[in-house]
Design an enzyme around this catalytic site. Structure first.
Site, mmCIF file in Angstrom:
data_model
loop_
_atom_site.group_PDB
_atom_site.id
_atom_site.type_symbol
_atom_site.label_atom_id
_atom_site.label_comp_id
_atom_site.label_asym_id
_atom_site.label_seq_id
_atom_site.Cartn_x
_atom_site.Cartn_y
_atom_site.Cartn_z
ATOM 1 N N HIS A 18 0.827 -1.219 0.000
ATOM 2 C CA HIS A 18 0.000 0.000 0.000
ATOM 3 C C HIS A 18 0.858 1.265 0.000
ATOM 4 O O HIS A 18 0.482 2.275 -0.592
ATOM 5 C CB HIS A 18 -0.986 -0.038 1.173
ATOM 6 C CG HIS A 18 -1.950 -1.190 1.063
ATOM 7 N ND1 HIS A 18 -2.545 -1.789 2.136
ATOM 8 C CD2 HIS A 18 -2.389 -1.887 -0.027
ATOM 9 C CE1 HIS A 18 -3.322 -2.784 1.725
ATOM 10 N NE2 HIS A 18 -3.244 -2.869 0.419
ATOM 11 N N ASP A 165 -2.645 -8.829 -7.669
ATOM 12 C CA ASP A 165 -2.335 -9.194 -6.277
ATOM 13 C C ASP A 165 -3.005 -10.517 -5.902
ATOM 14 O O ASP A 165 -3.857 -10.570 -5.013
ATOM 15 C CB ASP A 165 -2.823 -8.037 -5.373
ATOM 16 C CG ASP A 165 -2.465 -8.249 -3.918
ATOM 17 O OD1 ASP A 165 -1.581 -9.069 -3.628
ATOM 18 O OD2 ASP A 165 -3.081 -7.581 -3.068
HETATM 19 C C1 LIG Z 1 -4.295 -10.778 -1.552
HETATM 20 S S1 LIG Z 1 -6.003 -10.594 -1.712
HETATM 21 C C2 LIG Z 1 -6.196 -8.954 -2.269
HETATM 22 C C3 LIG Z 1 -5.834 -7.892 -1.307
HETATM 23 C C4 LIG Z 1 -6.068 -6.478 -1.818
HETATM 24 N N1 LIG Z 1 -5.469 -6.270 -3.127
HETATM 25 C C5 LIG Z 1 -5.501 -5.461 -0.846
HETATM 26 O O1 LIG Z 1 -4.324 -5.084 -0.978
HETATM 27 O O2 LIG Z 1 -6.238 -5.030 0.040
HETATM 28 C C6 LIG Z 1 -6.372 -11.478 -3.179
HETATM 29 C C7 LIG Z 1 -7.840 -11.427 -3.606
HETATM 30 O O3 LIG Z 1 -7.943 -11.996 -4.922
HETATM 31 C C8 LIG Z 1 -9.166 -12.695 -5.024
HETATM 32 N N2 LIG Z 1 -9.010 -13.648 -6.140
HETATM 33 C C9 LIG Z 1 -8.518 -14.906 -6.134
HETATM 34 N N3 LIG Z 1 -8.444 -15.406 -7.397
HETATM 35 C C10 LIG Z 1 -8.894 -14.424 -8.223
HETATM 36 C C11 LIG Z 1 -9.029 -14.327 -9.643
HETATM 37 N N4 LIG Z 1 -8.694 -15.347 -10.449
HETATM 38 N N5 LIG Z 1 -9.505 -13.173 -10.171
HETATM 39 C C12 LIG Z 1 -9.853 -12.125 -9.353
HETATM 40 N N6 LIG Z 1 -9.749 -12.165 -7.994
HETATM 41 C C13 LIG Z 1 -9.269 -13.300 -7.440
HETATM 42 C C14 LIG Z 1 -9.317 -13.339 -3.644
HETATM 43 O O4 LIG Z 1 -10.674 -13.651 -3.385
HETATM 44 C C15 LIG Z 1 -8.756 -12.238 -2.734
HETATM 45 O O5 LIG Z 1 -9.779 -11.403 -2.236
#
Ligand SMILES: C[S@@+](CC[C@H](N)C(=O)[O-])C[C@H]1O[C@@H](n2cnc3c(N)ncnc32)[C@H](O)[C@@H]1O
Length: 283
Positions: A18, A165
């Site tokens: 972040h 991410d």
């Molecule tokens: C590490 S977390 C994200 C954290 C967020 N970017 C933050 O910094 O607050 C990863 C997210 O990706 C989602 N996710 C998993 N596979 C995915 C996909 N193929 N496409 C989109 N989202 C996905 C998960 O449900 C999860 O909420």
């Protein structure tokens, strides 16, 4: 899909991610021209650190909880956008309302900038939509990240940031992250891309960095923060970000920020930071 970011919000990896995002957005705002940010794996946007998920793991205690004391003035100057997000989200002080990447974006973009938040998990997508649908700058989607790259890039603004991410919870997630970047950059060659990866196991980080290096994409800056030794079965020992097409000046800023974070967030004497080019820009 088992991964829920609520268990990990505010950990050392979130802090690094972040802060770097906030710096990139600060660079994009130096021009009046509007830009767009795509958050391909958005999560839910804001996390309650006194909620049951965060309390269960306590991961935030090794991350955001250690950020309260001020750093040296030259570091604080660069942390200002990140500090502002935290302060605006916690008007009574503290950090128990912890920003996720969507909140960093929503709080730092200007009125004429736009952002797309994408989340595949149905419950987290619903929470994300409920929080941000009212924001006229936001588009919210619930599709696979690679499909998002194919369907939505390039943005009409032709400038901006794409955050990739993934949770790396399934076996082929490394290949999916590589694919997302490959497809994305093909459509939006001038965009800034930021891809997160975990430092875990014997050499996961080394392997994924080598794979990114072999994609044949120029201008890839690597930022890594290790808080403890990495070994098989040892969990998340650190994290890294690959930044493609970093704004000019970001490298120098990160060389001020990352050593300070390593000293603060490292366990014992273990903190290690790195800022180095995986692939140099074309001259
Ligand atoms: C590490 S977390 C994200 C954290 C967020 N970017 C933050 O910094 O607050 C990863 C997210 O990706 C989602 N996710 C998993 N596979 C995915 C996909 N193929 N496409 C989109 N989202 C996905 C998960 O449900 C999860 O909420």
């Amino acid at each position: 899909m088992n991964y829920r970011h609520a268990f990990h919000a505010g950990n050392h990896a979130d802090v690094l991610k972040h802060i770097v995002m906030a710096r990139i957005i600060a660079h994009l705002k130096r021009k009046d021209k509007p830009f767009r940010v795509f958050d391909a794996h958005a999560g839910i946007g804001v996390y309650a650190l006194d909620g049951p998920e965060a309390q269960k793991t306590g991961e935030w205690q090794g991350g955001i909880a250690k950020m309260q004391e001020a750093f040296a003035p030259e570091v604080e100057a660069l942390l200002a956008p990140y500090r502002k997000v935290l302060a605006d989200l916690n008007p009574d002080g503290g950090f128990m309302r912890c920003p996720g990447s969507p909140e960093v974006i929503a709080r730092l973009l200007r009125g004429h900038d736009r952002f797309t938040l994408n989340e595949l998990h149905p419950d987290d997508y619903a929470a994300l939509r409920d929080r941000y649908y009212i924001d006229a700058r936001a588009g919210i989607t619930g599709i696979d990240a690679t499909v998002l790259m194919k369907a939505n890039l390039p943005p009409p603004e032709r400038r901006g940031l794409v955050l990739i991410d993934p949770p790396y919870e399934v076996k082929n997630e490394r290949e999916l992250a590589l694919d997302a970047l490959r497809f994305g950059i093909r459509r939006f060659a001038t965009g800034i891309f930021m891809i997160w990866y975990p430092v875990k196991g014997e050499d996961f980080a080394e392997q994924i960095c080598a794979a990114f290096q072999n994609l044949g994409i120029p201008a890839m800056l690597k930022v890594e923060l290790r808080v403890r030794e990495s070994f098989t079965g040892g969990g998340l020992a650190g994290s890294g970000l690959i930044i493609v097409n970093p704004p000019w000046g970001l490298e120098a800023e990160l060389k001020v920020i990352v050593p300070a974070l390593a000293a603060r967030l490292g366990i014992g004497t273990w903190g290690q930071g790195a800022v180095e080019w995986l692939v140099l820009p074309k001259t």
